[in-house]
Design an enzyme around this catalytic site. Structure first.
Site, mmCIF file in Angstrom:
data_model
loop_
_atom_site.group_PDB
_atom_site.id
_atom_site.type_symbol
_atom_site.label_atom_id
_atom_site.label_comp_id
_atom_site.label_asym_id
_atom_site.label_seq_id
_atom_site.Cartn_x
_atom_site.Cartn_y
_atom_site.Cartn_z
ATOM 1 N N GLU A 39 -1.613 -9.240 3.407
ATOM 2 C CA GLU A 39 -1.512 -9.786 4.767
ATOM 3 C C GLU A 39 -2.873 -10.157 5.352
ATOM 4 O O GLU A 39 -2.969 -11.071 6.173
ATOM 5 C CB GLU A 39 -0.769 -8.803 5.697
ATOM 6 C CG GLU A 39 -1.495 -7.506 6.065
ATOM 7 C CD GLU A 39 -1.333 -6.373 5.044
ATOM 8 O OE1 GLU A 39 -1.026 -6.669 3.871
ATOM 9 O OE2 GLU A 39 -1.544 -5.203 5.417
ATOM 10 N N CYS B 161 0.841 -1.203 0.000
ATOM 11 C CA CYS B 161 0.000 0.000 0.000
ATOM 12 C C CYS B 161 0.879 1.256 0.000
ATOM 13 O O CYS B 161 1.497 1.546 -1.018
ATOM 14 C CB CYS B 161 -1.010 -0.065 1.135
ATOM 15 S SG CYS B 161 -2.475 0.886 0.748
ATOM 16 N N HIS C 192 -3.622 -5.187 0.309
ATOM 17 C CA HIS C 192 -3.046 -5.725 1.558
ATOM 18 C C HIS C 192 -3.100 -7.251 1.548
ATOM 19 O O HIS C 192 -4.080 -7.830 2.026
ATOM 20 C CB HIS C 192 -3.835 -5.206 2.762
ATOM 21 C CG HIS C 192 -3.674 -3.742 3.003
ATOM 22 N ND1 HIS C 192 -2.808 -3.233 3.946
ATOM 23 C CD2 HIS C 192 -4.264 -2.680 2.410
ATOM 24 C CE1 HIS C 192 -2.884 -1.912 3.936
ATOM 25 N NE2 HIS C 192 -3.753 -1.542 3.010
HETATM 26 N N1 GLN Z 1 -2.082 6.579 2.552
HETATM 27 C C1 GLN Z 1 -2.132 5.787 1.358
HETATM 28 C C2 GLN Z 1 -3.485 5.908 0.664
HETATM 29 O O1 GLN Z 1 -4.446 6.269 1.279
HETATM 30 C C3 GLN Z 1 -1.816 4.340 1.646
HETATM 31 C C4 GLN Z 1 -2.804 3.673 2.543
HETATM 32 C C5 GLN Z 1 -2.297 2.407 3.167
HETATM 33 O O2 GLN Z 1 -1.093 2.169 3.223
HETATM 34 N N2 GLN Z 1 -3.192 1.601 3.696
HETATM 35 O O3 GLN Z 1 -3.591 5.653 -0.504
#
Ligand code: GLN
Length: 534
Positions: free
Chosen positions: A512, A384, A510
């Site tokens: 995970e 992310c 994600h």
């Molecule tokens: N802050 C980034 C976004 O909103 C990444 C979010 C995250 O790592 N969950 O796109």
């Protein structure tokens, strides 16, 4: 055939953090192993609608379900243990209960009546508990009540479960998880705090059926008898829960203590045969007997609170066991990383993971970590924000776009290589408004992503507002970073990788959240495999 569910409630006494989530998940695992279908729910007494707006320092990781609910990290344990997905209905907060009651009041659903904690809030709680049971899919719904008995906040939950027991006596069971402290000076285990906590429950009209006692030392028969006598439970219903080396031992420890049998007897359900823990035991064997070890750096801004990255550290345990390799995590605070100390911090690691996150703090350190992993050909996984940092680093140092940035941090960046998603632009509320939950991703054949998934169609869970800016895609691809995974509906870049690097992968989603004991995640398997080869 539609099933009628039995309800098991797990409360906690004496102290917080005794591990209600792990006990609930372990009991669920044992019932599942006996052929029953089980789901687990968490009731949280705080007023936020969900933990999505909470800082990880407050509440650890925010776990995201397939249907896009931002939930308590215990739901991650439920999925990792049971290998079945949870949903919005599996996590309910006081905030959500009140929101629902107040919106009904405005619609006039209680017209003419005074709206009160009892019966309106408690009825709403009972409805939310029964949503899962009424689906007809589950033999058991295990509901974990957050907080500790005696807290003012959780009183309406306790009252609601008292009423449920009164209404459906045969279908409801209470388990109370408590602490038996050990006094080193007198070398004694003490039962008094447990007696008091059960007395508090009794004042609320709740008699626990089973006591699960957390302890550092084995409980002998005298102590068990004393607890049983003072707390009105049968001797066989006093269950010892001794400190374990790993949370994954707990189902087997609970099996030795016959927690599942006692539960089934109380609820007058057949014991069935107990067969299906072989895969679990195989996993534990590999986890405890690794053939090799690797050290992987986890670069993030909340590393002093390891619960902030719970699903990531557990995903390494699952993948590590599958690869018969112990993954030692080196927790690295991104705030402290600079061009001057990066070598000292990352040298010798077999892999670098840059963690998800939000906001400015620590971002330049994360970008330094990406650069070091890219240039030194260390296996890299960016998740992310970690993937977004990989994109920014590549733009700055390979494409020579010096001021490349994400608009999350620099709105005026001349080269916004990470931009705000179109659908996010008119959103002003912060809660529950990100791109959340499962979306499809198409994987290109012949890529590292394809190597790990062996599939061109996958689905992964998301939690973000920003995305790869497709205006730059050609430039990236002609310089060696390709988009190997794309959302088929809107072209959003889901996976980037560098061809001329042994293993460099960034993912907008994600992985995970989907790793379980029985199904370690392919990306973590690939990453650990690359770390072993490094
Ligand atoms: N802050 C980034 C976004 O909103 C990444 C979010 C995250 O790592 N969950 O796109």
């Amino acid at each position: 055939m539609s099933k009628s569910a039995k309800y098991i409630f797990v409360t906690g006494g004496v102290a917080s953090s005794l591990g209600k989530g792990i006990i609930s998940a372990s009991l669920a695992k044992l019932l599942q192993a006996r052929g029953y279908s089980v789901t687990i729910q968490k009731l949280d007494p705080y007023l936020n609608i969900d933990p999505g707006t909470l800082n990880p320092y407050e509440h650890g990781e925010c776990y995201v379900t397939e249907d896009g609910a931002e939930t308590d990290l215990d739901l991650g344990h439920y999925e990792r243990f049971l290998n079945i997905p949870t949903s919005q209905a599996n996590n309910v907060t006081t905030g959500r209960i009140y929101q629902s009651v107040i919106s009904k009041e405005r619609k006039g659903e209680y017209l003419g009546k005074t709206v009160q904690v009892i019966p309106h809030i408690t009825n709403e709680i009972k409805d939310h508990i029964q949503i899962l049971g009424n689906k007809g899919e589950y033999d058991f719904v295990i509901t974990e009540i957050g907080g500790t008995v005696g807290d003012i906040e959780s009183l309406p939950f306790i009252e609601a479960i008292r009423q449920l027991k009164w209404e459906q006596h045969e279908e409801v069971l209470f388990i109370h998880l408590t602490l038996i402290p050990y006094l080193a000076a007198s070398e004694e285990l003490k039962t008094k705090p447990t007696q008091h906590s059960v007395k508090t429950l009794l004042e609320y009209g709740v008699q626990p059926d089973i006591l699960v006692c957390r302890t550092e030392h084995s409980l002998n028969k005298d102590i068990r008898t004393k607890i049983a006598r003072f707390c009105n439970v049968e001797l066989s219903s006093v269950i010892e829960s001794i400190d374990a080396d790993t949370i994954y031992d707990v189902p087997l420890l609970m099996q030795e203590e016959k927690l599942d049998e006692v539960v089934l007897k109380h609820l007058k359900m057949p014991l069935n045969s107990n067969t299906d823990l072989n895969k679990w035991k195989e996993f534990l064997h590999h986890h405890k007997n690794p053939k090799q070890e690797v050290e992987i750096g986890l670069v993030g801004k909340y590393v002093e609170l390891k619960d902030s990255y719970k699903s990531i550290s557990e995903a390494f345990i699952h993948a590590g066991a599958a690869k018969e390799c112990k993954v030692n995590l080196k927790w690295i605070a991104s705030d402290d990383l600079t061009a001057d100390n990066i070598e000292a911090e990352l040298k010798g690691l077999s892999g670098v993971l840059v963690a998800p996150g939000f906001g400015t703090r620590g971002i330049e350190g994360k970008i330094e970590a990406v650069k070091y992993a890219r240039e030194n050909k260390i296996p890299f996984l960016g998740i992310c924000l970690g993937m977004q940092c990989a994109v920014i680093e590549f733009a700055r140092n390979v494409l020579q776009l010096e001021d490349a940035h994400t608009v999350e941090i620099k709105r005026s960046a001349l080269n916004p290589v990470i931009a705000m998603m179109e659908e996010q632009k008119n959103i002003s509320d912060m809660g529950g408004t990100m791109r959340l939950g499962a979306y499809p991703c198409t994987i290109k054949e012949g890529t590292k992503a394809f190597d790990v998934y062996h599939n061109t169609q996958v689905s992964e869970r998301h939690r973000h507002r920003f995305e790869f800016n497709n205006k730059y895609l050609k430039d990236f691809e002609s310089n060696g970073m390709q988009a190997s995974g794309i959302n088929p509906e809107n072209e959003l870049v889901e996976i980037v990788e560098i061809d001329a690097h042994p293993w460099f992968v960034g993912v907008q989603f994600h992985p995970e959240y989907k790793s379980t004991v029985i199904n370690p995640h392919p990306l973590f398997l690939g990453f650990v495999g690359a770390a072993v080869n490094h």
